[in-house]
Design an enzyme around this catalytic site. Structure first.
Site, PDB file in Angstrom:
ATOM      1  N   LYS A  61       0.840  -1.204   0.000  1.00 40.43           N
ATOM      2  CA  LYS A  61       0.000   0.000   0.000  1.00 40.43           C
ATOM      3  C   LYS A  61       0.870   1.247   0.000  1.00 40.43           C
ATOM      4  O   LYS A  61       0.619   2.200  -0.743  1.00 40.43           O
ATOM      5  CB  LYS A  61      -0.933   0.009   1.222  1.00 40.43           C
ATOM      6  CG  LYS A  61      -2.069  -0.994   1.118  1.00 40.43           C
ATOM      7  CD  LYS A  61      -2.803  -1.171   2.451  1.00 40.43           C
ATOM      8  CE  LYS A  61      -3.819  -2.301   2.337  1.00 40.43           C
ATOM      9  NZ  LYS A  61      -4.485  -2.632   3.597  1.00 40.43           N
ATOM     10  N   GLN A 105      -4.601  -1.314   9.711  1.00 41.91           N
ATOM     11  CA  GLN A 105      -4.595  -2.643   9.110  1.00 41.91           C
ATOM     12  C   GLN A 105      -5.219  -3.665  10.066  1.00 41.91           C
ATOM     13  O   GLN A 105      -4.915  -3.697  11.260  1.00 41.91           O
ATOM     14  CB  GLN A 105      -3.139  -3.039   8.769  1.00 41.91           C
ATOM     15  CG  GLN A 105      -2.993  -4.362   8.063  1.00 41.91           C
ATOM     16  CD  GLN A 105      -3.549  -4.363   6.633  1.00 41.91           C
ATOM     17  OE1 GLN A 105      -3.661  -3.313   5.996  1.00 41.91           O
ATOM     18  NE2 GLN A 105      -3.920  -5.526   6.146  1.00 41.91           N
ATOM     19  N   ASP A 128     -10.928   3.173   4.224  1.00 43.19           N
ATOM     20  CA  ASP A 128     -11.399   1.779   4.114  1.00 43.19           C
ATOM     21  C   ASP A 128     -12.920   1.722   3.931  1.00 43.19           C
ATOM     22  O   ASP A 128     -13.450   0.686   3.533  1.00 43.19           O
ATOM     23  CB  ASP A 128     -11.067   1.013   5.404  1.00 43.19           C
ATOM     24  CG  ASP A 128      -9.767   0.239   5.321  1.00 43.19           C
ATOM     25  OD1 ASP A 128      -9.435  -0.254   4.230  1.00 43.19           O
ATOM     26  OD2 ASP A 128      -9.098   0.122   6.367  1.00 43.19           O
TER      27      ASP A 128
END
Ligand code: GUN
Length: 310
Positions: A61, A105, A128
């Site tokens: 990422k 995460q 997200d």
């Protein structure tokens, strides 16, 4: 390339190539925001602990963000970090006007409640799309304007690939296999908004094969290696394989070698389907590209600018 990939090459939805194109468009948008508004989109990625798969995801990422001109800051915390310590970092990132996107995460270590952490992220920075404000906006169809939903990256990428391949999705029968908050539920919402007739199927669904066989669009997101077999697929259907499963693939040189497979039995499925995403090289690259798109979208909205249409 496997025999079936070569034989049915025109049926493959090349997520890697699609993601490269999207990332190039994001790079252009970032340059324009910089030049026209002095705006430099930035993403904070938080990793707690040393889970090897998470370390790889976070590294990928970060690299993808930098390649698109998005500043990416890694925040690596010890596996013993308390929930309060993580919430304090999230609060600091929320308050920092130079940070436009925050990603924590998952999974998190056992001492931390992921729902509490997701709840603490500013919904405007929740790239997200997991915060209940964003899931609520998605569920109610609040998809444009300054307070539009930020949409979870994997289903967003799946919808882009479907629309690119099929055009208008309205009236199509869609079956979403899996009901997770990250993929299945938001995917069903997006397909409903696209005027598909949507069925959400899962491990308790009776005669799963027959339900899948109804689908013009089949989204496999169950996390079970090659569960969807060739005869579960309607001839000509479009199959999106969200699964990323590590399985043993021993060779003479390396008996411990591992390989990646999806939730769909690819070789059998491609012989029946109209189009299918491979694993790897399908959904995975699109998920990362959509994270970058969401970061730019979030940066624009936080600065009173219209977000690009990707
Ligand atoms: N872990 C696995 N997939 C994801 C994702 O899309 N977002 C976050 N934050 N964690 C993950």
């Amino acid at each position: 390339m496997s025999d079936s990939k070569a034989q049915f090459a025109d049926r493959i939805i090349d997520g890697k190539a699609f993601a490269e194109g999207l990332r190039a468009r994001i790079g252009v948008a970032v340059s324009e925001l910089n030049a026209a508004h002095g705006l430099a989109p930035s993403l904070a990625v938080v990793l707690v602990g040393e889970d090897p798969a998470s370390q790889v995801y976070v590294r990928n990422k970060g690299r993808a963000a930098e390649a698109a001109g998005i500043a990416a800051a890694d925040h690596r915390l010890d596996a013993a970090t308390s929930q309060d310590e993580l919430l304090a970092l999230v609060a600091k990132l929320n308050d920092d006007p130079g940070v436009h996107g925050i990603l924590v995460q998952l999974p998190l270590p056992d001492q931390i409640d992921p729902a509490a952490v997701i709840d603490a992220i500013d919904p405007a920075k929740d790239v997200d799309g997991f915060h209940v404000v964003n899931t609520g906006r998605l569920a109610t169809g609040q998809m444009s304007g300054p307070n539009a939903a930020l949409v979870p990256c994997t289903p967003l990428g799946c919808r882009m690939m479907l629309e690119d391949r099929l055009g208008d999705l309205s009236g199509l029968e869609a079956v979403v296999l899996g009901r997770s908050n990250i993929v299945g539920k938001p995917m069903a919402q997006l397909l409903t908004q696209a005027s598909c007739t949507v069925t959400v199927a899962h491990s308790r669904t009776r005669d799963l094969a027959a339900v899948c066989r109804r689908a013009d669009i089949l989204i496999a997101a169950v996390g079970r290696p090659q569960m969807v077999q060739g005869d579960w697929i309607k001839p000509g259907a479009t199959v999106i394989d969200v699964g990323i499963n590590r399985v043993p693939r021993p060779t003479d040189d390396d008996p411990d070698k591992m390989g990646l497979v999806g939730d769909v039995e690819f070789d059998a499925a491609i012989a029946v389907a109209g189009a299918i995403t491979p694993v790897p090289g399908g959904v995975g690259p699109m998920t990362i590209a959509c994270l970058l798109a969401n970061t730019v979208t979030a940066a624009c909205r936080q600065n009173g600018l219209a977000a690009p249409v990707w």
